[in-house]
Design a protein around this motif. Structure first.
Motif, short mmCIF file in Angstrom:
data_model
loop_
_atom_site.label_atom_id
_atom_site.label_comp_id
_atom_site.label_asym_id
_atom_site.label_seq_id
_atom_site.Cartn_x
_atom_site.Cartn_y
_atom_site.Cartn_z
N PHE A 214 0.52 44.54 -27.56
CA PHE A 214 -0.78 43.89 -27.60
C PHE A 214 -0.82 42.93 -28.78
O PHE A 214 -0.67 43.33 -29.94
N LEU A 215 -1.00 41.66 -28.49
CA LEU A 215 -1.08 40.61 -29.51
C LEU A 215 -2.55 40.41 -29.87
O LEU A 215 -3.37 40.11 -29.00
N ARG A 216 -2.88 40.58 -31.15
CA ARG A 216 -4.26 40.59 -31.60
C ARG A 216 -4.80 39.18 -31.91
O ARG A 216 -5.39 38.98 -32.97
N HIS A 217 -4.62 38.25 -30.98
CA HIS A 217 -5.04 36.87 -31.24
C HIS A 217 -5.50 36.20 -29.96
O HIS A 217 -5.14 36.61 -28.86
N THR A 218 -6.27 35.10 -30.11
CA THR A 218 -6.77 34.37 -28.95
C THR A 218 -6.20 32.95 -28.86
O THR A 218 -6.63 32.18 -28.01
N SER A 219 -5.23 32.64 -29.71
CA SER A 219 -4.62 31.31 -29.64
C SER A 219 -3.09 31.39 -29.65
O SER A 219 -2.41 30.44 -29.99
N ALA A 220 -2.58 32.54 -29.26
CA ALA A 220 -1.14 32.76 -29.05
C ALA A 220 -1.04 33.80 -27.94
O ALA A 220 -2.00 34.53 -27.67
N ASN B 186 5.91 21.98 -21.71
CA ASN B 186 5.50 20.67 -21.20
C ASN B 186 4.45 20.81 -20.10
O ASN B 186 3.48 20.04 -20.05
N PHE B 187 4.64 21.78 -19.22
CA PHE B 187 3.66 22.03 -18.15
C PHE B 187 2.30 22.40 -18.74
O PHE B 187 1.27 21.87 -18.35
N MET B 188 2.32 23.33 -19.69
CA MET B 188 1.07 23.80 -20.29
C MET B 188 0.38 22.69 -21.07
O MET B 188 -0.86 22.61 -21.09
N ALA B 189 1.15 21.81 -21.69
CA ALA B 189 0.57 20.68 -22.43
C ALA B 189 -0.18 19.74 -21.48
O ALA B 189 -1.19 19.15 -21.86
N LYS B 190 0.30 19.60 -20.25
CA LYS B 190 -0.39 18.77 -19.27
C LYS B 190 -1.63 19.48 -18.72
O LYS B 190 -2.65 18.86 -18.45
N LEU B 191 -1.52 20.80 -18.55
CA LEU B 191 -2.61 21.59 -18.00
C LEU B 191 -3.78 21.70 -18.97
O LEU B 191 -4.95 21.63 -18.56
N ALA B 192 -3.48 21.88 -20.26
CA ALA B 192 -4.51 22.01 -21.30
C ALA B 192 -4.16 21.06 -22.44
O ALA B 192 -3.67 21.48 -23.49
N PRO B 193 -4.40 19.76 -22.25
CA PRO B 193 -3.98 18.76 -23.24
C PRO B 193 -4.82 18.81 -24.52
O PRO B 193 -6.01 19.11 -24.48
N GLU B 194 -4.17 18.50 -25.61
CA GLU B 194 -4.89 18.45 -26.89
C GLU B 194 -5.76 17.20 -26.99
O GLU B 194 -6.63 17.13 -27.85
N SER B 195 -5.56 16.26 -26.10
CA SER B 195 -6.37 15.04 -26.10
C SER B 195 -7.64 15.20 -25.26
O SER B 195 -8.40 14.25 -25.13
N HIS C 168 -6.78 28.25 -26.91
CA HIS C 168 -7.53 29.33 -26.26
C HIS C 168 -7.34 29.29 -24.73
O HIS C 168 -7.20 30.34 -24.10
N ILE C 169 -7.34 28.10 -24.15
CA ILE C 169 -7.12 27.97 -22.70
C ILE C 169 -5.73 28.48 -22.33
O ILE C 169 -5.57 29.24 -21.37
N ARG C 170 -4.73 28.10 -23.11
CA ARG C 170 -3.35 28.52 -22.82
C ARG C 170 -3.21 30.04 -22.91
O ARG C 170 -2.51 30.66 -22.09
N THR C 171 -3.89 30.65 -23.88
CA THR C 171 -3.85 32.11 -23.99
C THR C 171 -4.55 32.76 -22.81
O THR C 171 -4.07 33.76 -22.27
#
Length: 137
Positions: free
Chosen positions: A41-47, A65-74, A90-93
């Protein structure tokens, strides 16, 4: 039934995959459990935690690369308190996992030939991540 629990602190140096398979295998050995279950269990919401290919690093590059397109920082997000990588992290997690369960047989993790356990850091800067390893058997 035996229970063993350990808190691992994993330092990350920014957005990447961190192979923690050996650390988890060592905890299984320390536990002395021969047949059972290893819960992470990882105790975080951004990993997040992923079990993924450990032979060809291109798989991890393609996933990132896929995740960067799905939830872009831009993207235009309301929540940006900690910078432009905050909400995408948070979306990626949310789309991956913060926990995993791996069987134990004969004192070893029952992973496939090409499987490794990774912490997937979704933030740009370094973090100290806490991982609870719970072994029962």
């Amino acid at each position: 039934m035996t229970h063993y629990q350990k808190l691992l602190k994993i330092s990350t140096t920014g957005k990447s995959f961190y192979n923690i398979t050996a650390k988890i295998a060592a905890a299984v050995t320390e536990s002395g459990v021969e047949t059972g279950l290893c819960t992470l269990f990882l105790r975080h919401t951004s990993a997040s935690l992923v079990i993924q290919e450990n032979a060809d690093p291109d798989v991890l590059v393609d996933l990132a690369n896929f995740m960067a397109k799905l939830a872009p920082e831009s993207g235009k997000y309301i929540h940006d308190a900690e910078g432009p990588d905050d909400m995408p992290a948070h979306i990626r997690t949310a789309l991956t996992h913060t926990s995993e369960h791996i069987p134990i047989n004969r004192g070893h993790l029952v992973l496939g030939t090409w499987q490794g356990i990774y912490i997937w850091e979704h933030r740009q800067r370094s973090h100290s991540r806490e991982l609870v390893v719970h072994i029962s058997g």
